[in-house]
Scaffold this active site. Structure first.
Site, PDB file in Angstrom:
ATOM      1  N   ARG A  44       1.988   9.079  12.568  1.00 56.66           N
ATOM      2  CA  ARG A  44       1.624  10.370  13.181  1.00 56.66           C
ATOM      3  C   ARG A  44       0.123  10.649  13.102  1.00 56.66           C
ATOM      4  O   ARG A  44      -0.469  11.217  14.024  1.00 56.66           O
ATOM      5  CB  ARG A  44       2.395  11.489  12.476  1.00 56.66           C
ATOM      6  CG  ARG A  44       2.148  12.891  13.019  1.00 56.66           C
ATOM      7  CD  ARG A  44       2.583  13.928  12.003  1.00 56.66           C
ATOM      8  NE  ARG A  44       1.795  13.813  10.779  1.00 56.66           N
ATOM      9  CZ  ARG A  44       2.155  14.359   9.618  1.00 56.66           C
ATOM     10  NH1 ARG A  44       3.301  15.011   9.504  1.00 56.66           N
ATOM     11  NH2 ARG A  44       1.380  14.228   8.552  1.00 56.66           N
TER      12      ARG A  44
ATOM     13  N   ARG B  29     -10.355   5.603   8.411  1.00 52.61           N
ATOM     14  CA  ARG B  29      -9.331   5.160   7.463  1.00 52.61           C
ATOM     15  C   ARG B  29      -8.298   4.384   8.273  1.00 52.61           C
ATOM     16  O   ARG B  29      -7.725   4.914   9.226  1.00 52.61           O
ATOM     17  CB  ARG B  29      -8.689   6.368   6.770  1.00 52.61           C
ATOM     18  CG  ARG B  29      -9.630   7.089   5.822  1.00 52.61           C
ATOM     19  CD  ARG B  29      -8.979   8.318   5.216  1.00 52.61           C
ATOM     20  NE  ARG B  29      -8.790   9.349   6.216  1.00 52.61           N
ATOM     21  CZ  ARG B  29      -7.979  10.390   6.063  1.00 52.61           C
ATOM     22  NH1 ARG B  29      -7.242  10.498   4.972  1.00 52.61           N
ATOM     23  NH2 ARG B  29      -7.867  11.308   6.995  1.00 52.61           N
TER      24      ARG B  29
ATOM     25  N   TYR C 234       0.836  -1.205   0.000  1.00 47.98           N
ATOM     26  CA  TYR C 234       0.000   0.000   0.000  1.00 47.98           C
ATOM     27  C   TYR C 234       0.871   1.256   0.000  1.00 47.98           C
ATOM     28  O   TYR C 234       0.635   2.195  -0.774  1.00 47.98           O
ATOM     29  CB  TYR C 234      -0.929   0.008   1.215  1.00 47.98           C
ATOM     30  CG  TYR C 234      -1.680   1.311   1.341  1.00 47.98           C
ATOM     31  CD1 TYR C 234      -2.765   1.592   0.504  1.00 47.98           C
ATOM     32  CD2 TYR C 234      -1.286   2.283   2.259  1.00 47.98           C
ATOM     33  CE1 TYR C 234      -3.436   2.803   0.587  1.00 47.98           C
ATOM     34  CE2 TYR C 234      -1.952   3.495   2.348  1.00 47.98           C
ATOM     35  CZ  TYR C 234      -3.027   3.752   1.509  1.00 47.98           C
ATOM     36  OH  TYR C 234      -3.680   4.964   1.588  1.00 47.98           O
TER      37      TYR C 234
ATOM     38  N   PHE D  27      15.794  19.723  -1.739  1.00 48.02           N
ATOM     39  CA  PHE D  27      14.396  19.371  -1.921  1.00 48.02           C
ATOM     40  C   PHE D  27      14.098  17.983  -1.358  1.00 48.02           C
ATOM     41  O   PHE D  27      13.066  17.764  -0.718  1.00 48.02           O
ATOM     42  CB  PHE D  27      14.049  19.422  -3.413  1.00 48.02           C
ATOM     43  CG  PHE D  27      12.693  18.877  -3.748  1.00 48.02           C
ATOM     44  CD1 PHE D  27      11.555  19.623  -3.537  1.00 48.02           C
ATOM     45  CD2 PHE D  27      12.553  17.592  -4.274  1.00 48.02           C
ATOM     46  CE1 PHE D  27      10.296  19.116  -3.831  1.00 48.02           C
ATOM     47  CE2 PHE D  27      11.302  17.077  -4.575  1.00 48.02           C
ATOM     48  CZ  PHE D  27      10.167  17.846  -4.359  1.00 48.02           C
TER      49      PHE D  27
END
Length: 446
Positions: free
Chosen positions: A212, A225, A168, A285
């Site tokens: 988290r 969920r 997933y 980044f």
């Protein structure tokens, strides 16, 4: 008041916070004037302010491609997350989303708040997408197609095993890592990295978010969920939602620590990926979110607050990470620091303590072997530093003066502020006087 308290407890956060504020304002000023690009960058600031700042590290062409890529996948994620959409409606949209991005008239009503705006006006994202060069478009379409199919698969399938969990996370985040690697390569700035380590870059971030966001996900309406794998949580409770009940706190923490330990598996790949980046803008980044992830995992570990409320890095520490993460040496320093703090939180009675410590020590060894830890400023050293009450009181006065000075509705009368610190036996009496278009400040201490 919470932010003021944090600032006073961590005075070395103030300068990075100030720089972050300036950078945010500059980023907002750089939003393009074209309607579609203006929408994209404005929306980026709304759905993820941290990402909107990090993306500024990139050059214009690559920045535009990554911005569109992010918004396309965020829109796809909005469809997946909206539990009010009927399954028979949701699955076809997920499966066909990679085609919708070529249609400048397509939009779909779903999501909440800023995500609803994104979906309602998705035609702006499609218009921007169609202005990218063909290679960028192909890379974005490919990942969107694979991600949509993977999301559709898990609409009808629960995350039962750790293998399911990894699968997933691959679909919703590992593919993001692969997609970004492809975009970097198309830009000509980086080599094409192996899929395994690109995948780990995404999995490390996603698993951190899943850990988290437990409470937010489990309390979602009209339907929870659930992304924590049954193979892990069923060892501790009968139902995943049972973890949030106070009577299960000990079991919940053990389950949480297992989840964190599982996420630590990806650190070695992430460090390998970042150490091979050549372009400094792409490096920043990629590196900043990874450092934030290890910091967040450290904060979550052994922390019952994950099951009670919101757990996140304080803003000052986030600003510090953005400011200091410039080279691979900085990354090693950060990972070493946070790993050391995480290790100090491990309870040897925890069922997974041995495995957790082993993975932490493997991370520390990689960081030490680089050889520059002693030359870098620590991210977390002195985190518990305390300051004298007189200094704290004085800083409150200064901040109050600044707030008064910049407030939009300044009266012409005298403003007075009296602050008393009983512990230090210090009184501050401050006046801000407006006279002939000039401000006069007087301060008396006794």
């Amino acid at each position: 008041m919470r932010r003021l308290k944090e600032a006073l407890e961590h005075l070395d956060d103030l300068y990075p916070l100030w720089k972050l504020k300036i950078a945010a304002k500059q980023a907002e000023k750089q939003i393009p004037t074209e309607a579609h690009w203006g929408f994209c960058y404005s929306m980026l600031h709304k759905v993820s302010r941290s990402f909107a700042l990090v993306i500024q590290q990139l050059g214009t062409d690559l920045r535009d491609a990554v911005c569109v890529f992010y918004l396309v996948l965020r829109a796809l994620d909005t469809v997946e997350d909206d539990t009010s959409i009927d399954t028979m409606v949701k699955i076809p949209i997920l499966m066909e989303f990679h085609r919708h991005i070529y249609d400048p008239d397509w939009h779909f009503e779903c999501g909440k708040k800023e995500y609803k705006i994104l979906m309602d006006q998705f035609q702006h994202v499609s218009t921007a997408f169609l202005e990218l060069n063909d290679s960028y478009q192909e890379a974005i379409e490919d990942i969107t197609m694979k991600m949509g199919a993977g999301m559709a698969k898990f609409i009808c399938k629960e995350v039962d095993t750790i293998k399911d969990y990894d699968e997933y996370c691959h679909y919703v985040a590992g593919l993001v890592g692969l997609g970004l690697s492809n975009l970097f390569n198309v830009s000509g700035k980086e080599i094409l990295f192996p899929e395994s380590i690109s995948n780990s870059m995404g999995l490390f971030l996603q698993k951190t978010n899943i850990i988290r966001d437990y409470l937010e996900d489990i309390n979602d309406t009209p339907k929870s969920r659930m992304f924590w794998p049954r193979e892990i949580w069923s060892k501790h409770v009968d139902k995943l939602e049972d973890l949030k009940h106070k009577e299960n706190s000990e079991k919940a923490v053990e389950c949480l620590n297992y989840m964190v330990t599982n996420a630590l598996l990806h650190i070695e790949d992430c460090l390998k990926y970042m150490s091979n980046l050549r372009d400094p803008t792409i490096f920043k980044f990629c590196a900043i979110p990874q450092v934030m992830a290890i910091g967040t995992l450290t904060l979550c570990y052994n922390n019952t607050e994950v099951f009670r409320g919101v757990v996140k890095l304080r803003r000052g520490l986030t600003a510090k990470i953005i400011d200091r993460t410039k080279t691979m040496a900085d990354v090693y320093r950060a990972f070493y620091d946070f790993s050391s703090l995480l290790k100090s939180k491990v309870n040897l009675k925890d069922p997974n303590a041995h495995t957790t410590i082993s993975r932490i020590e493997a991370t520390q060894k990689i960081c030490r072997d680089f050889g520059t830890l002693d030359k870098r400023k620590s991210y977390i050293a002195g985190e518990q530093r305390s300051y004298g009450p007189a200094l704290v009181a004085f800083l409150i006065v200064i901040l109050a003066i600044l707030y008064t000075y910049i407030s939009g509705n300044r009266p012409t009368k005298i403003r007075s502020l009296l602050v008393h610190d009983a512990n230090a036996k210090v009184w501050f009496f401050v006046k801000l006087l407006r006279y002939r278009n000039r401000d006069y400040i007087t301060c008396r201490i006794r």
